[in-house]
Design a protein around this motif. Structure first.
Motif, short mmCIF file in Angstrom:
data_model
loop_
_atom_site.label_atom_id
_atom_site.label_comp_id
_atom_site.label_asym_id
_atom_site.label_seq_id
_atom_site.Cartn_x
_atom_site.Cartn_y
_atom_site.Cartn_z
N LEU A 64 10.26 8.50 18.32
CA LEU A 64 9.83 7.29 17.62
C LEU A 64 9.04 6.42 18.59
CD1 LEU A 64 9.80 5.47 15.13
CD2 LEU A 64 12.04 4.60 15.81
N ILE A 65 7.72 6.53 18.55
CA ILE A 65 6.90 5.81 19.52
C ILE A 65 6.81 4.32 19.20
CG2 ILE A 65 5.60 7.85 20.15
CD1 ILE A 65 3.29 6.82 18.41
N ALA A 66 6.96 3.97 17.91
CA ALA A 66 6.92 2.55 17.54
C ALA A 66 7.36 2.38 16.10
CB ALA A 66 5.52 1.97 17.71
N ASN A 67 7.94 1.21 15.83
CA ASN A 67 8.23 0.79 14.46
C ASN A 67 7.42 -0.49 14.24
OD1 ASN A 67 9.25 -0.30 12.07
ND2 ASN A 67 11.31 0.51 12.43
N LEU A 68 6.33 -0.39 13.52
CA LEU A 68 5.44 -1.52 13.30
C LEU A 68 5.66 -2.20 11.95
CD1 LEU A 68 2.03 -0.24 14.75
CD2 LEU A 68 3.90 -1.42 15.90
N ALA A 69 6.82 -1.98 11.37
CA ALA A 69 7.13 -2.59 10.07
C ALA A 69 7.28 -4.10 10.21
CB ALA A 69 8.41 -2.00 9.50
N ILE A 70 6.97 -4.80 9.14
CA ILE A 70 7.05 -6.26 9.10
C ILE A 70 7.81 -6.69 7.86
CG2 ILE A 70 5.73 -8.40 8.91
CD1 ILE A 70 3.45 -7.04 10.37
N ASP A 71 8.83 -7.51 8.04
CA ASP A 71 9.58 -8.03 6.90
C ASP A 71 8.63 -8.75 5.94
OD1 ASP A 71 12.58 -9.09 8.70
OD2 ASP A 71 11.95 -7.12 8.00
N GLY A 72 8.74 -8.43 4.67
CA GLY A 72 7.94 -9.11 3.66
C GLY A 72 6.54 -8.58 3.47
N GLN A 73 6.17 -7.56 4.22
CA GLN A 73 4.79 -7.07 4.11
C GLN A 73 4.52 -6.43 2.74
OE1 GLN A 73 3.25 -3.79 6.73
NE2 GLN A 73 1.83 -5.38 7.39
N ARG A 74 3.36 -6.75 2.20
CA ARG A 74 2.91 -6.15 0.94
C ARG A 74 1.88 -5.07 1.24
NH1 ARG A 74 2.46 -11.05 -3.50
NH2 ARG A 74 4.35 -12.17 -2.87
N ALA A 75 1.64 -4.24 0.23
CA ALA A 75 0.66 -3.17 0.39
C ALA A 75 -0.72 -3.74 0.69
CB ALA A 75 0.62 -2.31 -0.86
N SER A 76 -1.05 -4.85 0.06
CA SER A 76 -2.35 -5.47 0.30
C SER A 76 -2.46 -5.96 1.74
CB SER A 76 -2.55 -6.64 -0.66
OG SER A 76 -1.51 -7.60 -0.53
N GLU A 77 -1.37 -6.47 2.29
CA GLU A 77 -1.38 -6.97 3.66
C GLU A 77 -1.50 -5.83 4.67
OE1 GLU A 77 1.28 -11.00 2.92
OE2 GLU A 77 2.27 -9.11 3.38
N LEU A 78 -0.81 -4.72 4.40
CA LEU A 78 -0.91 -3.57 5.30
C LEU A 78 -2.31 -2.99 5.25
CD1 LEU A 78 0.29 -1.56 7.25
CD2 LEU A 78 1.24 -0.29 5.31
N SER A 79 -2.89 -2.92 4.07
CA SER A 79 -4.25 -2.43 3.95
C SER A 79 -5.22 -3.33 4.72
CB SER A 79 -4.66 -2.36 2.47
OG SER A 79 -5.98 -1.88 2.33
N ALA A 80 -5.03 -4.64 4.60
CA ALA A 80 -5.90 -5.59 5.31
C ALA A 80 -5.74 -5.47 6.82
CB ALA A 80 -5.60 -7.02 4.86
N ALA A 81 -4.51 -5.18 7.27
CA ALA A 81 -4.25 -5.05 8.70
C ALA A 81 -4.97 -3.85 9.30
CB ALA A 81 -2.75 -4.93 8.95
N LEU A 82 -5.31 -2.89 8.46
CA LEU A 82 -6.00 -1.69 8.94
C LEU A 82 -7.52 -1.81 8.86
CD1 LEU A 82 -3.65 1.02 7.41
CD2 LEU A 82 -3.79 0.30 9.79
N GLU A 83 -7.99 -3.01 8.52
CA GLU A 83 -9.42 -3.29 8.60
C GLU A 83 -9.78 -3.65 10.04
OE1 GLU A 83 -11.74 -3.01 6.36
OE2 GLU A 83 -10.46 -2.55 4.62
N GLU A 84 -10.98 -3.35 10.45
CA GLU A 84 -11.37 -3.55 11.84
C GLU A 84 -11.30 -5.00 12.28
OE1 GLU A 84 -15.03 -1.71 12.86
OE2 GLU A 84 -14.41 0.28 12.17
N ASP A 85 -11.40 -5.94 11.34
CA ASP A 85 -11.33 -7.36 11.71
C ASP A 85 -9.90 -7.90 11.63
OD1 ASP A 85 -11.07 -7.26 8.98
OD2 ASP A 85 -12.57 -8.79 8.55
N GLY A 86 -8.92 -7.03 11.36
CA GLY A 86 -7.53 -7.47 11.31
C GLY A 86 -7.02 -7.88 12.68
#
Length: 288
Positions: A64-86
């Protein structure tokens, strides 16, 4: 499924991610990354209890190299985080490039928000989705309004109305689109990574005395899962958490109306079941 909206900074765990180490310096050739919401963080577990990410790593002998989960995260927020300007894009990219296994639990917050909005429509009396959320997530301090909500929802079967609700359908459709976008973005970063995504479970499956409420959630979750399966891409495998939870005679969440708890997070037994099903799909023992 989560009940918080924290924006926990990923920089706290930046140093846990392998960066430039060659694979032969890592503990195993199975490099595992967990991302998602508070199910993945282990929210609701007691001290010393292990979340599904740790259990999955142990059972598959993965690192397990990392657990990057965030309490309360929504699918839209995770998708936005994977944008280059995140803001945390670099952290995600570094972890994704280092991994060859990724598990994702996401969408529960989106689905619960849709439930809250629908419940507000049914209750009326000036209720908003935010009001419903506040009451249901803090029941001991809101006994009169929570009893009002529970008895109103149990007074009739509102399942068909929910499925026909524009606000519910819009939220479900958007959530699934964002889940697929997350997988697509991950694959662009690391085309060779194996992605496992959990579907949604009915957290109130074991509650007694409120059959219409249980059925309401059963209908909503089943509806989401059906659309999710229909729209699934070749980028990932779906892990059918819903079915194994429904088949269990043991309570797998923290929800307990006798204790006025509507906490829909998995308990320790629930995490063990999730980990086992994740491992079965990873080992190709289950068809996704």
């Amino acid at each position: 499924m989560n009940d918080t909206n924290n924006s926990t900074s990923l920089t706290k765990i930046r140093d846990t991610i392998y960066k430039d180490q060659p694979s032969d310096k890592r503990g195993t050739n199975k490099r595992y990354l967990a991302i998602g919401d508070s199910i993945t963080t282990g929210y609701g577990l007691k001290d010393g209890q292990k979340g599904y990410a740790t259990l999955f790593a142990e059972s598959t002998h993965a690192d397990l190299i990392a657990n990057l989960a965030i309490d309360g995260q929504r699918a839209s927020e995770l998708s936005a985080a994977l944008e280059e300007d995140g803001a945390d894009y670099g952290i995600y990219v570094n972890a994704i490039k280092s991994a060859n296994i990724i598990t994702i639990s996401i969408g529960g917050n989106d689905l619960m928000s849709a439930f809250y909005a629908f419940v507000a429509e049914i209750i009326g009396d000036g209720y908003t989705a935010e009001n419903v959320y506040s009451v249901l997530t803090n029941p001991l301090n809101n006994l009169p309004p929570i009893l009002n909500i529970l008895f109103k929802l149990n007074s009739a079967d509102y399942s068909a109305e929910m499925i026909d609700s524009a606000i519910f359908n819009t939220a479900v459709t958007a959530c699934i689109a964002n889940v697929n976008a997350v997988a697509s973005k991950i694959k662009k970063i690391n085309p060779d990574v194996r992605i496992l995504i959990a579907n949604q479970y009915n957290p109130y499956r074991w509650i007694t005395g409120f059959p219409n409420i249980v059925n309401l959630f059963e209908t909503g979750v089943s509806y989401y899962n059906s659309l999710f399966k229909q729209s699934a891409s070749a980028d990932y495998n779906i892990v059918d958490i819903y079915s194994v939870f429904n088949a269990s005679q043991n309570t797998l969440t923290n929800a307990d109306l006798s204790a006025f708890s509507l906490d829909f997070h998995p308990n320790a037994a629930g995490h063990a079941v999730i980990a086992a099903e994740m491992a079965a799909v990873y080992n190709n023992e289950r068809q996704s």
